[in-house]
Design a protein around this motif. Structure first.
Motif, PDB file in Angstrom:
ATOM      1  N   MET A   1     -36.890  18.870  -7.006  1.00 50.36           N
ATOM      2  CA  MET A   1     -35.730  18.255  -6.111  1.00 50.36           C
ATOM      3  C   MET A   1     -36.144  17.544  -4.824  1.00 50.36           C
ATOM      4  O   MET A   1     -36.736  18.057  -4.016  1.00 50.36           O
ATOM      5  CB  MET A   1     -34.896  19.442  -5.862  1.00 50.36           C
ATOM      6  N   SER A   2     -35.687  16.281  -4.785  1.00 50.02           N
ATOM      7  CA  SER A   2     -35.924  15.385  -3.533  1.00 50.02           C
ATOM      8  C   SER A   2     -34.783  15.794  -2.600  1.00 50.02           C
ATOM      9  O   SER A   2     -34.060  16.599  -2.696  1.00 50.02           O
ATOM     10  CB  SER A   2     -35.762  13.839  -3.898  1.00 50.02           C
ATOM     11  N   GLN A   3     -35.245  15.355  -1.529  1.00 49.50           N
ATOM     12  CA  GLN A   3     -34.611  15.794  -0.169  1.00 49.50           C
ATOM     13  C   GLN A   3     -32.920  15.280  -0.404  1.00 49.50           C
ATOM     14  O   GLN A   3     -32.009  15.783  -0.145  1.00 49.50           O
ATOM     15  CB  GLN A   3     -35.120  14.955   0.829  1.00 49.50           C
ATOM     16  N   ARG A   4     -32.911  13.917  -1.039  1.00 49.63           N
ATOM     17  CA  ARG A   4     -31.868  13.251  -1.127  1.00 49.63           C
ATOM     18  C   ARG A   4     -30.804  14.234  -2.306  1.00 49.63           C
ATOM     19  O   ARG A   4     -29.683  14.426  -2.058  1.00 49.63           O
ATOM     20  CB  ARG A   4     -31.932  11.843  -1.706  1.00 49.63           C
ATOM     21  N   ASP A   5     -31.588  14.679  -3.211  1.00 51.44           N
ATOM     22  CA  ASP A   5     -30.710  15.532  -4.383  1.00 51.44           C
ATOM     23  C   ASP A   5     -30.302  16.673  -3.512  1.00 51.44           C
ATOM     24  O   ASP A   5     -29.139  17.257  -3.891  1.00 51.44           O
ATOM     25  CB  ASP A   5     -31.861  15.799  -5.369  1.00 51.44           C
ATOM     26  N   LEU A   8     -27.120  15.906  -1.616  1.00 54.37           N
ATOM     27  CA  LEU A   8     -25.892  15.721  -2.522  1.00 54.37           C
ATOM     28  C   LEU A   8     -25.511  16.777  -2.945  1.00 54.37           C
ATOM     29  O   LEU A   8     -24.459  17.087  -3.251  1.00 54.37           O
ATOM     30  CB  LEU A   8     -26.625  14.659  -3.488  1.00 54.37           C
ATOM     31  N   SER A   9     -26.455  18.071  -3.395  1.00 51.05           N
ATOM     32  CA  SER A   9     -26.093  19.146  -3.971  1.00 51.05           C
ATOM     33  C   SER A   9     -25.092  19.890  -2.961  1.00 51.05           C
ATOM     34  O   SER A   9     -24.232  20.654  -3.121  1.00 51.05           O
ATOM     35  CB  SER A   9     -27.284  19.829  -4.258  1.00 51.05           C
ATOM     36  N   ARG A  10     -25.644  19.868  -1.699  1.00 48.06           N
ATOM     37  CA  ARG A  10     -25.017  20.661  -0.629  1.00 48.06           C
ATOM     38  C   ARG A  10     -23.523  19.838  -0.079  1.00 48.06           C
ATOM     39  O   ARG A  10     -22.595  20.651   0.033  1.00 48.06           O
ATOM     40  CB  ARG A  10     -25.845  20.584   0.613  1.00 48.06           C
ATOM     41  N   ALA A  11     -23.617  18.567  -0.433  1.00 47.57           N
ATOM     42  CA  ALA A  11     -22.197  18.120  -0.452  1.00 47.57           C
ATOM     43  C   ALA A  11     -21.256  18.447  -1.462  1.00 47.57           C
ATOM     44  O   ALA A  11     -20.111  18.685  -1.386  1.00 47.57           O
ATOM     45  CB  ALA A  11     -22.472  16.435  -0.332  1.00 47.57           C
ATOM     46  N   GLU A  12     -21.922  18.507  -2.834  1.00 48.19           N
ATOM     47  CA  GLU A  12     -20.936  19.122  -3.706  1.00 48.19           C
ATOM     48  C   GLU A  12     -20.552  20.327  -3.400  1.00 48.19           C
ATOM     49  O   GLU A  12     -19.428  20.616  -3.657  1.00 48.19           O
ATOM     50  CB  GLU A  12     -21.707  18.943  -5.065  1.00 48.19           C
ATOM     51  N   GLU A  13     -21.280  21.281  -3.188  1.00 50.59           N
ATOM     52  CA  GLU A  13     -21.092  22.675  -2.800  1.00 50.59           C
ATOM     53  C   GLU A  13     -19.869  22.828  -1.670  1.00 50.59           C
ATOM     54  O   GLU A  13     -18.913  23.285  -1.664  1.00 50.59           O
ATOM     55  CB  GLU A  13     -21.984  23.473  -2.213  1.00 50.59           C
ATOM     56  N   ALA A  14     -20.033  21.599  -0.544  1.00 48.35           N
ATOM     57  CA  ALA A  14     -18.968  21.649   0.465  1.00 48.35           C
ATOM     58  C   ALA A  14     -17.931  21.232  -0.131  1.00 48.35           C
ATOM     59  O   ALA A  14     -16.416  21.775   0.208  1.00 48.35           O
ATOM     60  CB  ALA A  14     -19.471  20.800   1.449  1.00 48.35           C
ATOM     61  N   ALA A  35     -18.867  15.488   4.506  1.00 48.41           N
ATOM     62  CA  ALA A  35     -19.284  14.132   5.122  1.00 48.41           C
ATOM     63  C   ALA A  35     -20.684  13.930   5.745  1.00 48.41           C
ATOM     64  O   ALA A  35     -21.177  13.139   5.354  1.00 48.41           O
ATOM     65  CB  ALA A  35     -18.234  13.906   5.832  1.00 48.41           C
ATOM     66  N   ALA A  36     -20.882  15.248   6.319  1.00 44.94           N
ATOM     67  CA  ALA A  36     -22.274  15.229   6.951  1.00 44.94           C
ATOM     68  C   ALA A  36     -23.515  15.209   6.054  1.00 44.94           C
ATOM     69  O   ALA A  36     -24.352  14.441   6.315  1.00 44.94           O
ATOM     70  CB  ALA A  36     -22.300  16.343   8.023  1.00 44.94           C
ATOM     71  N   TRP A  37     -23.347  16.185   4.893  1.00 43.54           N
ATOM     72  CA  TRP A  37     -24.363  16.127   3.720  1.00 43.54           C
ATOM     73  C   TRP A  37     -24.355  14.805   3.480  1.00 43.54           C
ATOM     74  O   TRP A  37     -25.623  14.364   2.815  1.00 43.54           O
ATOM     75  CB  TRP A  37     -23.979  17.488   2.791  1.00 43.54           C
ATOM     76  N   THR A  38     -23.242  14.246   2.968  1.00 42.57           N
ATOM     77  CA  THR A  38     -23.237  12.982   2.196  1.00 42.57           C
ATOM     78  C   THR A  38     -23.900  11.728   3.098  1.00 42.57           C
ATOM     79  O   THR A  38     -24.822  11.060   2.574  1.00 42.57           O
ATOM     80  CB  THR A  38     -22.204  12.225   1.827  1.00 42.57           C
ATOM     81  N   GLU A  39     -23.622  12.050   4.360  1.00 43.02           N
ATOM     82  CA  GLU A  39     -24.373  10.794   5.250  1.00 43.02           C
ATOM     83  C   GLU A  39     -25.742  11.092   5.208  1.00 43.02           C
ATOM     84  O   GLU A  39     -26.621  10.230   5.553  1.00 43.02           O
ATOM     85  CB  GLU A  39     -23.646  10.793   7.114  1.00 43.02           C
ATOM     86  N   MET A  40     -26.338  12.439   5.418  1.00 48.74           N
ATOM     87  CA  MET A  40     -27.707  12.764   5.515  1.00 48.74           C
ATOM     88  C   MET A  40     -28.409  12.172   4.198  1.00 48.74           C
ATOM     89  O   MET A  40     -29.488  11.516   4.196  1.00 48.74           O
ATOM     90  CB  MET A  40     -27.985  14.129   5.765  1.00 48.74           C
ATOM     91  N   ALA A  41     -27.560  12.078   3.022  1.00 44.22           N
ATOM     92  CA  ALA A  41     -28.069  11.775   1.714  1.00 44.22           C
ATOM     93  C   ALA A  41     -28.315  10.108   1.997  1.00 44.22           C
ATOM     94  O   ALA A  41     -29.266   9.587   1.132  1.00 44.22           O
ATOM     95  CB  ALA A  41     -27.229  12.134   0.404  1.00 44.22           C
ATOM     96  N   GLU A  42     -27.366   9.624   2.398  1.00 44.20           N
ATOM     97  CA  GLU A  42     -27.317   8.088   2.295  1.00 44.20           C
ATOM     98  C   GLU A  42     -28.261   7.683   3.285  1.00 44.20           C
ATOM     99  O   GLU A  42     -28.981   6.603   2.982  1.00 44.20           O
ATOM    100  CB  GLU A  42     -25.946   7.696   2.839  1.00 44.20           C
ATOM    101  N   ARG A  43     -28.635   8.467   4.323  1.00 43.04           N
ATOM    102  CA  ARG A  43     -29.597   7.968   5.415  1.00 43.04           C
ATOM    103  C   ARG A  43     -30.991   8.233   4.734  1.00 43.04           C
ATOM    104  O   ARG A  43     -31.715   7.244   4.785  1.00 43.04           O
ATOM    105  CB  ARG A  43     -29.639   9.052   6.414  1.00 43.04           C
ATOM    106  N   VAL A  44     -31.314   9.141   3.921  1.00 42.01           N
ATOM    107  CA  VAL A  44     -32.646   9.326   3.079  1.00 42.01           C
ATOM    108  C   VAL A  44     -32.556   8.006   2.127  1.00 42.01           C
ATOM    109  O   VAL A  44     -33.553   7.492   2.074  1.00 42.01           O
ATOM    110  CB  VAL A  44     -32.497  10.748   2.373  1.00 42.01           C
ATOM    111  N   ALA A  45     -31.649   7.725   1.485  1.00 41.75           N
ATOM    112  CA  ALA A  45     -31.784   6.756   0.388  1.00 41.75           C
ATOM    113  C   ALA A  45     -32.086   5.256   1.127  1.00 41.75           C
ATOM    114  O   ALA A  45     -32.872   4.509   0.807  1.00 41.75           O
ATOM    115  CB  ALA A  45     -30.269   6.566  -0.212  1.00 41.75           C
TER     116      ALA A  45
END
Length: 62
Positions: A1-5, A8-14, A35-45
């Motif tokens: 599982m990548s960091q981005r995944d 995104l998984s944590r964002a879905e849990e939230a 929102a915070a988890w999603t932003e972190m995923a976008e930053r990694v992307a």
């Protein structure tokens, strides 16, 4: 599982936590977490895309 995944998984849990919340303040806290988890995923992307572009630009052209 990548960091981005993972993010995104944590964002879905939230999001699921927000959907299940009864109290407004609890729902808001879950939504802020999403929102915070999603932003972190976008930053990694963005970082991965920039790294790929940088590596591609560094290749010698023949």
């Amino acid at each position: 599982m990548s960091q981005r995944d993972f993010y995104l998984s944590r964002a879905e849990e939230a999001r699921m936590g927000a959907d299940a919340a009864v109290l407004a303040n609890v729902r808001d806290r879950w939504l802020r977490a999403e929102a915070a988890w999603t932003e972190m995923a976008e930053r990694v992307a963005r970082t991965e895309a920039a790294r790929t572009e940088r590596d591609r630009a560094a290749l010698p052209t023949t």
